[in-house]
Design a protein around this motif. Structure first.
Motif, PDB file in Angstrom:
ATOM      1  N   GLY B  10       0.597  -1.100  -0.108  1.00  0.00           N
ATOM      2  CA  GLY B  10       0.136   0.098   0.014  1.00  0.00           C
ATOM      3  C   GLY B  10       1.159   1.301  -0.136  1.00  0.00           C
ATOM      4  O   GLY B  10       2.171   1.125  -0.432  1.00  0.00           O
ATOM      5  N   LEU B  11       0.187   2.367   0.264  1.00  0.00           N
ATOM      6  CA  LEU B  11       0.853   3.702  -0.011  1.00  0.00           C
ATOM      7  C   LEU B  11       1.122   4.010   1.728  1.00  0.00           C
ATOM      8  O   LEU B  11       0.342   3.946   2.722  1.00  0.00           O
ATOM      9  CB  LEU B  11      -0.140   4.723  -0.294  1.00  0.00           C
ATOM     10  N   VAL B  12       2.230   4.515   2.061  1.00  0.00           N
ATOM     11  CA  VAL B  12       2.879   4.658   3.448  1.00  0.00           C
ATOM     12  C   VAL B  12       3.830   5.965   3.279  1.00  0.00           C
ATOM     13  O   VAL B  12       4.560   5.959   2.294  1.00  0.00           O
ATOM     14  CB  VAL B  12       3.472   3.557   4.132  1.00  0.00           C
ATOM     15  N   GLN B  13       3.682   6.818   4.239  1.00  0.00           N
ATOM     16  CA  GLN B  13       4.619   7.765   4.287  1.00  0.00           C
ATOM     17  C   GLN B  13       6.113   7.594   4.775  1.00  0.00           C
ATOM     18  O   GLN B  13       6.339   6.404   5.314  1.00  0.00           O
ATOM     19  CB  GLN B  13       4.057   8.781   5.193  1.00  0.00           C
ATOM     20  N   PRO B  14       7.001   8.238   4.394  1.00  0.00           N
ATOM     21  CA  PRO B  14       8.281   8.159   4.601  1.00  0.00           C
ATOM     22  C   PRO B  14       8.497   8.185   6.240  1.00  0.00           C
ATOM     23  O   PRO B  14       7.835   8.810   7.013  1.00  0.00           O
ATOM     24  CB  PRO B  14       9.271   9.170   4.127  1.00  0.00           C
ATOM     25  N   GLY B  15       9.298   7.085   6.676  1.00  0.00           N
ATOM     26  CA  GLY B  15       9.532   6.887   8.170  1.00  0.00           C
ATOM     27  C   GLY B  15       8.582   6.040   8.507  1.00  0.00           C
ATOM     28  O   GLY B  15       8.610   5.443   9.954  1.00  0.00           O
ATOM     29  N   GLY B  16       7.348   5.555   7.892  1.00  0.00           N
ATOM     30  CA  GLY B  16       6.401   4.846   8.393  1.00  0.00           C
ATOM     31  C   GLY B  16       6.690   3.325   8.363  1.00  0.00           C
ATOM     32  O   GLY B  16       7.736   2.887   7.792  1.00  0.00           O
ATOM     33  N   SER B  17       5.704   2.560   8.702  1.00  0.00           N
ATOM     34  CA  SER B  17       5.860   0.915   8.620  1.00  0.00           C
ATOM     35  C   SER B  17       4.809   0.344   7.999  1.00  0.00           C
ATOM     36  O   SER B  17       3.752   0.746   7.657  1.00  0.00           O
ATOM     37  CB  SER B  17       5.844   0.347  10.036  1.00  0.00           C
ATOM     38  N   LEU B  18       5.162  -1.028   7.414  1.00  0.00           N
ATOM     39  CA  LEU B  18       4.151  -1.771   6.479  1.00  0.00           C
ATOM     40  C   LEU B  18       4.541  -3.438   6.990  1.00  0.00           C
ATOM     41  O   LEU B  18       5.933  -3.458   7.164  1.00  0.00           O
ATOM     42  CB  LEU B  18       4.271  -1.627   5.268  1.00  0.00           C
ATOM     43  N   ARG B  19       3.651  -4.043   7.070  1.00  0.00           N
ATOM     44  CA  ARG B  19       4.111  -5.542   7.093  1.00  0.00           C
ATOM     45  C   ARG B  19       3.529  -6.454   5.865  1.00  0.00           C
ATOM     46  O   ARG B  19       2.274  -6.375   5.972  1.00  0.00           O
ATOM     47  CB  ARG B  19       3.330  -6.204   8.563  1.00  0.00           C
ATOM     48  N   LEU B  20       4.195  -6.969   5.307  1.00  0.00           N
ATOM     49  CA  LEU B  20       3.923  -7.758   4.174  1.00  0.00           C
ATOM     50  C   LEU B  20       3.764  -9.274   4.408  1.00  0.00           C
ATOM     51  O   LEU B  20       4.229  -9.557   5.505  1.00  0.00           O
ATOM     52  CB  LEU B  20       4.914  -7.719   2.970  1.00  0.00           C
ATOM     53  N   SER B  21       2.621  -9.872   3.884  1.00  0.00           N
ATOM     54  CA  SER B  21       2.367 -11.433   4.121  1.00  0.00           C
ATOM     55  C   SER B  21       2.545 -12.060   2.775  1.00  0.00           C
ATOM     56  O   SER B  21       2.176 -11.542   1.848  1.00  0.00           O
ATOM     57  CB  SER B  21       1.198 -11.671   4.736  1.00  0.00           C
ATOM     58  N   CYS B  22       2.931 -13.411   2.939  1.00  0.00           N
ATOM     59  CA  CYS B  22       2.729 -14.455   1.801  1.00  0.00           C
ATOM     60  C   CYS B  22       2.407 -15.521   2.449  1.00  0.00           C
ATOM     61  O   CYS B  22       2.979 -16.268   3.107  1.00  0.00           O
ATOM     62  CB  CYS B  22       4.253 -14.384   1.470  1.00  0.00           C
ATOM     63  N   ALA B  23       1.135 -15.837   1.590  1.00  0.00           N
ATOM     64  CA  ALA B  23       0.446 -17.067   2.043  1.00  0.00           C
ATOM     65  C   ALA B  23       0.795 -18.254   1.048  1.00  0.00           C
ATOM     66  O   ALA B  23       0.853 -18.038  -0.193  1.00  0.00           O
ATOM     67  CB  ALA B  23      -1.007 -16.794   1.955  1.00  0.00           C
TER      68      ALA B  23
END
Lengths: 110, 118
Positions: B10-23
């Protein structure tokens, strides 16, 4: 970061043979096996060659791979229109303790 | 069907966090090393990280070391990539891939798009 060098493009007419080179160093190709991937733009990569010259099931024998010293190459014999894609080499790098990919080669069928 | 399906981009601001998943499905997930590979728009493939079968050993590209964490849940057949302190340069399609015994990525997901932008 790409530490494996490939020509940016290659081309041929249907039926011709095209060869793509992949130049590395003693810490990657020189001491580890080479793999090749085919990527049609907009889609995920697909394994084309592993262990330098082994084809996964389903990959036509028109594709062949070789390795010598710190370089490797992929050959496509009997070029077909469906071979138009980007091709990447890859290998484990003992100095970086990670995998490295080539810069990629775009193959065009004229 | 043997497949890998990524999600979480998705879209996230610099310095932000995101968690990706792979099923993972259709194969014995716990028997395989797993990898993350990314591709910036119009650019080539870049290896990001790998994890061994039980999660006890991980490796990272220098560009993400200290910011990204790979993990897996073999009971859920799922691979994860926790991405913190995101930068513009992290914008890419992120693929998960299965590793075979020859240091090759023999199965790939369709990819999930991560955009880092203010």
């Amino acid at each position: 970061q790409s530490v494996l060098t490939q020509p940016p493009s290659a081309s041929g007419t249907p039926g011709q043979r095209v060869t793509i080179s992949c130049s590395g160093s003693s810490s990657n190709i020189g001491c580890n096996t080479v793999t090749w991937y085919q990527q049609i733009p907009g889609t995920a990569p697909k394994l084309l060659m592993y262990n330098n010259n082994q084809r996964p099931s389903g990959v036509p024998d028109r594709f062949s791979g070789s390795k010598s010293g710190t370089s490797a190459s992929l050959a496509i014999s009997g070029l077909q229109s469906e071979d138009e894609a980007d091709y990447y080499c890859a290998a484990w790098d003992d100095n970086l303790n990670g995998f490295v990919f080539g810069t990629g080669t775009e193959v065009t069928v004229l | 069907e043997v497949q890998l399906v990524e999600s979480g981009g998705g879209l996230v601001q610099p310095g932000g966090s995101l968690r990706l998943s792979c099923a993972a499905s259709g194969f014995t997930f716990s028997s395989y090393w797993m990898h993350w590979v990314r591709q910036a728009p119009g650019k080539g493939l870049v290896w990001v990280s790998r994890i061994n079968t039980d999660g006890s050993s991980t490796n990272y590209a220098d560009s993400v070391k200290g910011r990204f964490t790979v993990s897996r849940d073999n009971a859920k057949n799922t691979l994860y990539l926790q991405m913190n302190s995101l930068r513009d340069a992290d914008t890419a399609v992120y693929y998960c891939a299965r590793g075979n015994g020859y240091n090759a990525f023999d199965l790939w997901g369709q990819g999930t798009v991560v955009t880092v932008s203010s």
